[in-house]
Design an enzyme around this catalytic site. Structure first.
Site, PDB file in Angstrom:
ATOM      1  N   LYS A 230     -72.947   3.282 -42.535  1.00  0.00           N
ATOM      2  CA  LYS A 230     -73.116   2.851 -41.139  1.00  0.00           C
ATOM      3  C   LYS A 230     -72.228   3.724 -40.260  1.00  0.00           C
ATOM      4  O   LYS A 230     -71.013   3.692 -40.358  1.00  0.00           O
ATOM      5  CB  LYS A 230     -72.728   1.379 -40.985  1.00  0.00           C
ATOM      6  CG  LYS A 230     -72.679   0.907 -39.535  1.00  0.00           C
ATOM      7  CD  LYS A 230     -72.072  -0.494 -39.421  1.00  0.00           C
ATOM      8  CE  LYS A 230     -71.785  -0.869 -37.978  1.00  0.00           C
ATOM      9  NZ  LYS A 230     -71.102  -2.183 -37.865  1.00  0.00           N
ATOM     10  N   ASP A 235     -68.917   0.734 -30.765  1.00  0.00           N
ATOM     11  CA  ASP A 235     -69.755  -0.450 -30.612  1.00  0.00           C
ATOM     12  C   ASP A 235     -69.237  -1.308 -29.462  1.00  0.00           C
ATOM     13  O   ASP A 235     -68.256  -2.030 -29.613  1.00  0.00           O
ATOM     14  CB  ASP A 235     -69.767  -1.257 -31.913  1.00  0.00           C
ATOM     15  CG  ASP A 235     -70.639  -2.500 -31.804  1.00  0.00           C
ATOM     16  OD1 ASP A 235     -71.499  -2.531 -30.909  1.00  0.00           O
ATOM     17  OD2 ASP A 235     -70.451  -3.417 -32.616  1.00  0.00           O
ATOM     18  N   LYS A 242     -68.914  -7.152 -26.195  1.00  0.00           N
ATOM     19  CA  LYS A 242     -67.729  -7.682 -26.851  1.00  0.00           C
ATOM     20  C   LYS A 242     -66.644  -7.987 -25.811  1.00  0.00           C
ATOM     21  O   LYS A 242     -66.526  -7.276 -24.809  1.00  0.00           O
ATOM     22  CB  LYS A 242     -67.160  -6.653 -27.833  1.00  0.00           C
ATOM     23  CG  LYS A 242     -67.989  -6.392 -29.069  1.00  0.00           C
ATOM     24  CD  LYS A 242     -67.303  -5.345 -29.936  1.00  0.00           C
ATOM     25  CE  LYS A 242     -68.109  -5.015 -31.182  1.00  0.00           C
ATOM     26  NZ  LYS A 242     -68.122  -6.114 -32.148  1.00  0.00           N
ATOM     27  N   ASP A 253     -65.952   1.583 -36.059  1.00  0.00           N
ATOM     28  CA  ASP A 253     -67.205   0.996 -36.523  1.00  0.00           C
ATOM     29  C   ASP A 253     -68.076   2.011 -37.266  1.00  0.00           C
ATOM     30  O   ASP A 253     -69.149   1.663 -37.745  1.00  0.00           O
ATOM     31  CB  ASP A 253     -67.982   0.384 -35.349  1.00  0.00           C
ATOM     32  CG  ASP A 253     -68.812  -0.819 -35.773  1.00  0.00           C
ATOM     33  OD1 ASP A 253     -68.474  -1.431 -36.808  1.00  0.00           O
ATOM     34  OD2 ASP A 253     -69.799  -1.145 -35.098  1.00  0.00           O
ATOM     35  N   ASP A 312     -74.973  -7.309 -30.826  1.00  0.00           N
ATOM     36  CA  ASP A 312     -73.724  -6.932 -31.483  1.00  0.00           C
ATOM     37  C   ASP A 312     -73.836  -6.991 -33.001  1.00  0.00           C
ATOM     38  O   ASP A 312     -72.876  -6.724 -33.707  1.00  0.00           O
ATOM     39  CB  ASP A 312     -72.587  -7.850 -31.001  1.00  0.00           C
ATOM     40  CG  ASP A 312     -71.216  -7.289 -31.315  1.00  0.00           C
ATOM     41  OD1 ASP A 312     -71.112  -6.077 -31.566  1.00  0.00           O
ATOM     42  OD2 ASP A 312     -70.237  -8.065 -31.320  1.00  0.00           O
ATOM     43  N   GLU A 314     -75.680  -4.912 -34.756  1.00  0.00           N
ATOM     44  CA  GLU A 314     -76.501  -3.692 -34.758  1.00  0.00           C
ATOM     45  C   GLU A 314     -76.388  -2.897 -36.048  1.00  0.00           C
ATOM     46  O   GLU A 314     -77.283  -2.124 -36.389  1.00  0.00           O
ATOM     47  CB  GLU A 314     -76.120  -2.803 -33.575  1.00  0.00           C
ATOM     48  CG  GLU A 314     -74.916  -1.888 -33.766  1.00  0.00           C
ATOM     49  CD  GLU A 314     -73.615  -2.636 -34.061  1.00  0.00           C
ATOM     50  OE1 GLU A 314     -72.766  -2.079 -34.762  1.00  0.00           O
ATOM     51  OE2 GLU A 314     -73.445  -3.773 -33.588  1.00  0.00           O
ATOM     52  N   ARG A 316     -76.553  -3.708 -39.217  1.00  0.00           N
ATOM     53  CA  ARG A 316     -77.598  -4.007 -40.205  1.00  0.00           C
ATOM     54  C   ARG A 316     -78.935  -3.434 -39.775  1.00  0.00           C
ATOM     55  O   ARG A 316     -79.799  -3.151 -40.607  1.00  0.00           O
ATOM     56  CB  ARG A 316     -77.694  -5.518 -40.417  1.00  0.00           C
ATOM     57  CG  ARG A 316     -78.152  -6.295 -39.204  1.00  0.00           C
ATOM     58  CD  ARG A 316     -77.785  -7.765 -39.255  1.00  0.00           C
ATOM     59  NE  ARG A 316     -76.350  -7.954 -39.113  1.00  0.00           N
ATOM     60  CZ  ARG A 316     -75.743  -9.134 -39.162  1.00  0.00           C
ATOM     61  NH1 ARG A 316     -76.452 -10.241 -39.361  1.00  0.00           N
ATOM     62  NH2 ARG A 316     -74.440  -9.237 -39.013  1.00  0.00           N
TER      63      ARG A 316
END
Length: 463
Positions: A230, A235, A242, A253, A312, A314, A316
């Site tokens: 990933k 993010d 957030k 991230d 949020d 995202e 996956r």
């Protein structure tokens, strides 16, 4: 680079380091080789308290020897990287472990990696405590692991203004060039043309174009090992923005991508007889008029439709397209790394990465090797009944679970829907960060889980 702090086995003139526990101090000092130092140690009130070092002065003003208090071997709890406490107490110089512990490889790794400092933006004056490779330790393998750790830490620690999808691609390109691998990249709207709709959807809110980075290396006839990372370079949470405190560390991230890159380096540098494939979904989850929205429904590469319950969640989404591509080849082993959920941290804390797999033997091997090399992972269940939490009234399923429970498990169950052909698959929900200073692990980015996986790959396919 930290691996330059390693000196070849047998290097002469290195200052000896003696490791001794409180419980064994009396017996240790009774050995003839310590007789010249015993009076000084007693005068210095050296009791071998864990973490305390005492220097024996030489006649010419140098240090003749170092005595370092270790944890009691009979103690219930141990830090396997405890020797990482020592380098900060040493002046620059070259040292050797006069009485290496049973796992000298792990001790040497702790000694060297404790000296990591991220110095891209702030001048740091290193002390450079070099270490002679202990007898019986493979110096080349040790150097490769140190290089991978530094590579991953540097990537995670670099802020998003200097590490976006383009720069992450450049890091993989450097890796490919250094190891003679082949790399291709699919960028921007070409992701739609090539059927990667989820990677495109997550990244299209940023002017920094999303991309799928694809590296291959090794003999195609060898067992196929595929590593997916990933790579969300920052993010914001998207339109489900957030809060400030949660956004502060979001440069990390892409820590899953960093771990995947570090693992790929170790596999290629060790020339393991595998056909390696590295897939990095590199995006920035931003807020703009092009950002995907809560309530939107998108297809995936696999043809499954997903309702966006929260922008949020995202990671996956970008992973599911990459996993579908990877799964098409039916690899012998497929592993993905992702900084996927806060729920994983609530469950297991910052140090211990939960892993998910249907393969009992693979899970056991990863846990065993992780403990052995001080890169611990722990298996959590792909508990099938929880998949009902991902139900959607308008799509095949939602990207987030209802009820607020078992967030790491439901995220893993989401990914599980995109893996069918791989002979073995494991998902690692890592933190990629050290929040508090620990021996061998400075505060900042970390390569969680990759060394454990590397040992399993080497054990299974290394010949």
């Amino acid at each position: 680079m930290l691996h330059s702090l390693l000196r070849p086995a047998g290097t002469q003139g290195a200052t000896p380091i003696y490791l001794v526990s409180q419980a064994g101090l009396g017996e240790f000092l009774a050995l003839p080789e310590h007789a010249p130092h015993e009076a000084f140690l007693r005068a210095a009130q050296f009791e071998a308290k864990p973490g305390r070092a005492v220097y024996i002065p030489g006649g010419d003003g140098t240090i003749e020897a170092v005595y370092f208090g270790t944890e009691d071997p009979a103690a219930r709890h141990h830090d396997p990287l405890f020797l990482g406490k020592l380098p900060a107490q040493l002046p620059s110089g070259t040292y050797r472990l006069a009485n290496p512990p049973d796992d000298a490889m792990r001790a040497a790794l702790a000694f060297v990696t404790a000296q990591y400092r991220f110095a891209r933006y702030k001048k740091v004056t290193p002390k450079d405590a070099s270490l002679v490779v202990p007898d019986g330790v493979d110096g080349e393998a040790l150097s490769q692991q140190i290089h991978a750790i530094v590579l991953a830490r540097d990537l995670v620690n670099t802020p998003a203004n200097d590490l976006g999808p383009v720069e992450l691609e450049a890091a993989v390109s450097d890796l490919a060039r250094n190891h003679g691998a082949v790399m291709t990249t699919i960028v921007g709207d070409d992701l739609l043309l090539r059927n990667f709709p989820m990677i495109h959807a997550v990244g299209m809110g940023s002017p920094r174009l999303p991309r799928l980075i694809d590296l291959t290396w090794g003999n195609p006839s060898h067992p196929k090992v595929t590593v997916v990372g990933k790579g969300v370079c920052f993010d914001t949470g998207g339109l489900n923005l957030k809060p400030d405190a949660s956004m502060l560390l979001m440069k990390k991230d892409m820590g899953g991508a960093a771990a995947a890159i570090g693992l790929a380096h170790m596999i290629m540098a060790s020339k393991l007889p595998v056909r390696l494939r590295l897939l990095i979904a590199a995006v920035e989850n931003s807020v703009s008029g092009r950002a995907f929205r809560p309530g939107d429904v998108y297809p995936t590469r696999k043809g499954i439709t997903v309702e966006i319950g929260n922008t949020d969640a995202e990671g996956r989404l970008v992973l599911c397209d990459a996993l579908t591509l990877a799964d098409d080849e039916a690899p012998d082993l497929m592993v993905d790394f992702a900084t996927l959920t806060g729920a994983a941290r609530v469950a297991l804390g910052a140090d211990l990465a939960p892993i998910y797999t249907h393969d009992d033997a693979l899970a056991a091997d990863l846990v065993r090797q992780g403990i052995r090399v001080a890169d611990p992972v722990w298996r959590l269940p792909l508990w099938a009944p929880y998949v009902a939490a991902l139900d959607s009234r308008v799509a095949d399923f939602n990207n987030v679970g209802t009820g607020g429970f078992a967030g790491s498990i439901t995220a893993a169950l989401f990914l599980d829907r995109f893996v069918e052909k791989a002979k073995a698959w494991v998902h690692a929900d890592i933190y990629a960060w050290v929040p508090n200073e620990k021996p061998g692990r400075p505060v900042g980015g970390e390569m969680h889980g990759a060394r454990a996986v590397f040992e399993v790959v080497k054990e299974r396919f290394g010949g």
